[in-house]
Design a protein around this motif. Structure first.
Motif, PDB file in Angstrom:
ATOM      1  N   UNK A   1       0.840  -1.192   0.000  1.00 59.96           N
ATOM      2  CA  UNK A   1       0.000   0.000   0.000  1.00 59.96           C
ATOM      3  C   UNK A   1       0.884   1.255   0.000  1.00 59.96           C
ATOM      4  N   UNK A   2       1.903   1.234   0.835  1.00 62.33           N
ATOM      5  CA  UNK A   2       2.854   2.340   0.896  1.00 62.33           C
ATOM      6  C   UNK A   2       3.624   2.467  -0.415  1.00 62.33           C
ATOM      7  N   UNK A   3       3.979   1.331  -1.013  1.00 61.25           N
ATOM      8  CA  UNK A   3       4.685   1.328  -2.298  1.00 61.25           C
ATOM      9  C   UNK A   3       3.830   1.996  -3.376  1.00 61.25           C
ATOM     10  N   UNK A   4       2.544   1.627  -3.441  1.00 63.15           N
ATOM     11  CA  UNK A   4       1.655   2.226  -4.431  1.00 63.15           C
ATOM     12  C   UNK A   4       1.530   3.729  -4.250  1.00 63.15           C
ATOM     13  N   UNK A   5       1.459   4.165  -2.998  1.00 65.87           N
ATOM     14  CA  UNK A   5       1.383   5.600  -2.724  1.00 65.87           C
ATOM     15  C   UNK A   5       2.643   6.315  -3.204  1.00 65.87           C
ATOM     16  N   UNK A   6       3.804   5.707  -2.967  1.00 68.58           N
ATOM     17  CA  UNK A   6       5.067   6.335  -3.368  1.00 68.58           C
ATOM     18  C   UNK A   6       5.173   6.464  -4.883  1.00 68.58           C
TER      19      UNK A   6
ATOM     20  N   UNK B   1      12.500  -0.064  -3.622  1.00 73.39           N
ATOM     21  CA  UNK B   1      13.374  -1.123  -4.132  1.00 73.39           C
ATOM     22  C   UNK B   1      13.715  -2.149  -3.070  1.00 73.39           C
ATOM     23  N   UNK B   2      13.940  -1.680  -1.845  1.00 73.91           N
ATOM     24  CA  UNK B   2      14.286  -2.589  -0.757  1.00 73.91           C
ATOM     25  C   UNK B   2      13.114  -3.491  -0.383  1.00 73.91           C
ATOM     26  N   UNK B   3      11.895  -3.022  -0.653  1.00 71.81           N
ATOM     27  CA  UNK B   3      10.711  -3.812  -0.294  1.00 71.81           C
ATOM     28  C   UNK B   3      10.567  -5.076  -1.128  1.00 71.81           C
ATOM     29  N   UNK B   4      10.959  -5.018  -2.398  1.00 69.77           N
ATOM     30  CA  UNK B   4      10.534  -6.040  -3.347  1.00 69.77           C
ATOM     31  C   UNK B   4      10.947  -7.465  -2.966  1.00 69.77           C
ATOM     32  N   UNK B   5      12.235  -7.676  -2.721  1.00 60.53           N
ATOM     33  CA  UNK B   5      12.703  -9.039  -2.449  1.00 60.53           C
ATOM     34  C   UNK B   5      12.057  -9.651  -1.206  1.00 60.53           C
TER      35      UNK B   5
ATOM     36  N   UNK C   1      12.283   7.508  -0.981  1.00 62.33           N
ATOM     37  CA  UNK C   1      11.128   6.663  -1.306  1.00 62.33           C
ATOM     38  C   UNK C   1      11.515   5.603  -2.324  1.00 62.33           C
ATOM     39  N   UNK C   2      12.349   5.998  -3.287  1.00 57.99           N
ATOM     40  CA  UNK C   2      12.788   5.028  -4.293  1.00 57.99           C
ATOM     41  C   UNK C   2      13.628   3.913  -3.694  1.00 57.99           C
ATOM     42  N   UNK C   3      14.555   4.277  -2.797  1.00 64.69           N
ATOM     43  CA  UNK C   3      15.364   3.257  -2.121  1.00 64.69           C
ATOM     44  C   UNK C   3      14.480   2.316  -1.313  1.00 64.69           C
ATOM     45  N   UNK C   4      13.498   2.878  -0.609  1.00 63.30           N
ATOM     46  CA  UNK C   4      12.596   2.058   0.195  1.00 63.30           C
ATOM     47  C   UNK C   4      11.763   1.123  -0.638  1.00 63.30           C
TER      48      UNK C   4
END
Length: 577
Positions: A66-71, A167-171, A162-165
């Protein structure tokens, strides 16, 4: 009938079955079987209770998405506000030029690969759960930096965080859901990720329409804080715990994930996991030698792991998912997303451009729910083929409409004070844009992410997912950053026609090379990609292990068939079978 005989006597009360003992040892064996059956009945839980903890764990993980979509959606509401196109606050002092807007809309994407690679490296030592907690820290900082931003440099810095976060989320997200779910519901729960992402899109689009972008950033900052709290209550994956020789913790995790059951209820699945973990931990030397003992060689270095990715069982799924990502990026919506408001204005749609953008977010959310519900029955392959075909046709139709309606060289970056010559037919592009948004979110975007959680072997899954996600974000950066240049060179209808042609190429790729992974275990999929003799166009994955649900159904049907013949199958001995 062997050692057990039956006499079946008809009576007015029904059937009377009298068992005749023909072997002195028989009572002991039957008592043992009866006792075992009673234990199994006590261990059984309802299907809802078995699925519920997997849903809860996936839901906690979905807060990250949800946070990823917002970013990802946030530049869409900031760019028109700071360019003075829509919703500019009277006291707003920041301003974007077209070039600055293109950088703000794409800079997060070029930073996401760094986060993705880092997540793939530290995911194994930290674990999935800890990684999903720590990833929220840069997002909390980034959201509140945006809220209080006093310069464009601060906004760029916040976008980088936000971009670093992201990217870090995906794996950790991808590997977590793939390792906690049963095969029969893995597709549905993995597709929930898309629902969470599109919900984030919709919320940001809606908030950006009814309030300022600064207030929206502050509201978004609450989400990662709630996410950290939610993830504290879910377990680590059993597969990761087994890889760290924490068998007791892995068993407790599996008990939690399968309905808070006793160890006996998950014993068979746990033994299969241990066997799979032992096999995955073997190095290439032990695997080739066929050794059945635990690998005694030193653990693989990061360089060795990178070399391992060049093996065919890793390379084939990597190329498959990466090309799917590429064609998904070039299907149209990804490159246009930061500029949707001005594109809707350029096409002269009859709906307010801001609300038209909100509608695309809502349609994307509905589409992901459709994907989640239908993927178990339709399969990933059919969803991907259908969605890719419709998105390609939508882009081609939009370009044909634009070529026949707009003046030569028409772009969305020009000022369009009057679009009366297109508003009378504006419902046509509006419907086509809505179709593009819906079908992009049905299959083009969610299916490759679902595949990412399934296709890589456990031994290299974390690193492979991280690298693949990193390259995906490099492609996202290229697609988003070059959109301004492509539209300036080809015009608005020209760039959309380019996306339509690439969508048709992607449709051919999906049709000929994408296998169906739905209702296949992770082991089935790994064995499929490990077969060096298999042709690229051989897209059928054999099912070597049936789901527990299917086995239960077949056994129940067989039992009913035996009962119809007047035979109580429950008292069969092993010899009779």
């Amino acid at each position: 009938m062997g050692k057990t005989a039956y006499t079946i006597n008809g009576s007015t009360n029904g059937r009377d079955e009298k068992k005749v003992r023909t072997d002195d040892k028989m009572p002991t064996r039957l008592d043992g079987n009866d006792k075992q059956q009673q234990q199994q009945q006590q261990q059984e839980v309802s299907a809802f209770r078995r699925i519920l903890p997997q849903i809860l764990a996936s839901t906690a993980k979905n807060f990250l998405l949800l946070d990823l979509g917002m970013a990802v959606a946030f530049p869409t509401i900031v760019i028109p506000a700071l360019r003075g196109i829509k919703n500019r606050a009277p006291d707003e002092f920041l301003h974007f030029t077209p070039q600055q807007a293109s950088w703000f809309g794409s800079i997060a994407y070029i930073c996401q690969p760094v986060g993705s690679v880092l997540s793939g490296i530290i995911l194994e030592p930290l674990g999935r759960k800890r990684s999903m907690i720590l990833v929220n820290i840069p997002h909390i900082i980034g959201w509140f930096m945006l809220h209080f931003a006093g310069s464009l440099e601060e906004m760029y810095t916040a976008a980088i965080l936000l971009g670093l976060g992201v990217g870090f989320m995906e794996a950790p997200i991808v590997t977590y859901v793939g390792e906690i779910c049963q095969p029969s519901i893995r597709g549905i729960l993995t597709s929930c990720a898309g629902v969470a992402v599109m919900l984030g899109f919709f919320m940001v689009y809606l908030l950006g329409t009814v309030t300022t972008w600064r207030t929206t950033a502050a509201i978004c900052g609450v989400i990662p804080i709630a996410t950290m709290i939610a993830i504290c209550f879910v377990p680590e994956t059993p597969m990761w715990l087994l890889s760290k020789n924490r068998a007791d913790d892995a068993l407790k995790s599996l008990q939690w994930l399968r309905g808070w059951v006793s160890p006996k209820a998950v014993e068979q699945e746990f033994q299969e996991m241990k066997r799979y973990s032992l096999h995955s931990a073997k190095c290439a030397i032990c695997e080739k030698s066929g050794s059945t003992t635990t690998c005694q060689h030193p653990p693989l270095t990061e360089w060795t792991k990178l070399k391992e990715l060049t093996r065919k069982r890793n390379l084939r799924p990597f190329v498959l998912v990466m090309l799917f990502f590429v064609f998904g990026q070039l299907s149209g919506l990804t490159g246009m997303r930061p500029y949707l408001v001005q594109i809707f204005q350029a096409y002269g749609v009859p709906l307010d451009a801001n609300w038209a953008t909100v509608s695309t977010g809502l349609l994307g959310l509905i589409a992901n729910i459709v994907c989640m519900v239908s993927i178990k029955f339709v399969g990933k392959r059919r969803l991907a083929i259908t969605s890719m075909a419709v998105t390609a046709l939508s882009c081609i139709s939009l370009s044909i409409y634009a070529f026949n309606t707009f003046p030569a060289g028409w772009t969305s970056f020009d000022n369009h004070p009057g679009t009366s010559h297109v508003t009378s037919m504006g419902y046509i592009p509006m419907v086509l844009f809505f179709m593009l948004a819906f079908f992009t979110s049905v299959g083009v975007l969610p299916v490759p992410w679902i595949l990412l959680s399934e296709v890589f072997p456990f031994r290299n899954r974390s690193l492979a997912c991280g690298i693949t996600a990193a390259l995906h974000y490099v492609m996202s950066f290229v697609t988003t950053k070059t959109y301004f240049n492509l539209e300036s060179a080809l015009s608005l209808p020209g760039v959309i026609l380019f996306y339509g042609v690439m969508g048709m190429v992607g449709l051919a790729f999906v049709y000929f090379f994408l296998p169906e992974t739905e209702k296949r275990t992770l082991e089935d999929i790994e064995l499929y990609f490990s077969d060096n003799k298999r042709k690229l166009t051989d897209i059928y994955i054999p099912r070597r292990n049936r789901d527990e649900e299917m086995v239960a159904v077949v056994s129940k049907l067989a039992e009913k068939a035996m009962e119809k013949q007047g035979i109580d199958n429950a008292v069969f001995t092993e010899g009779d079978k």
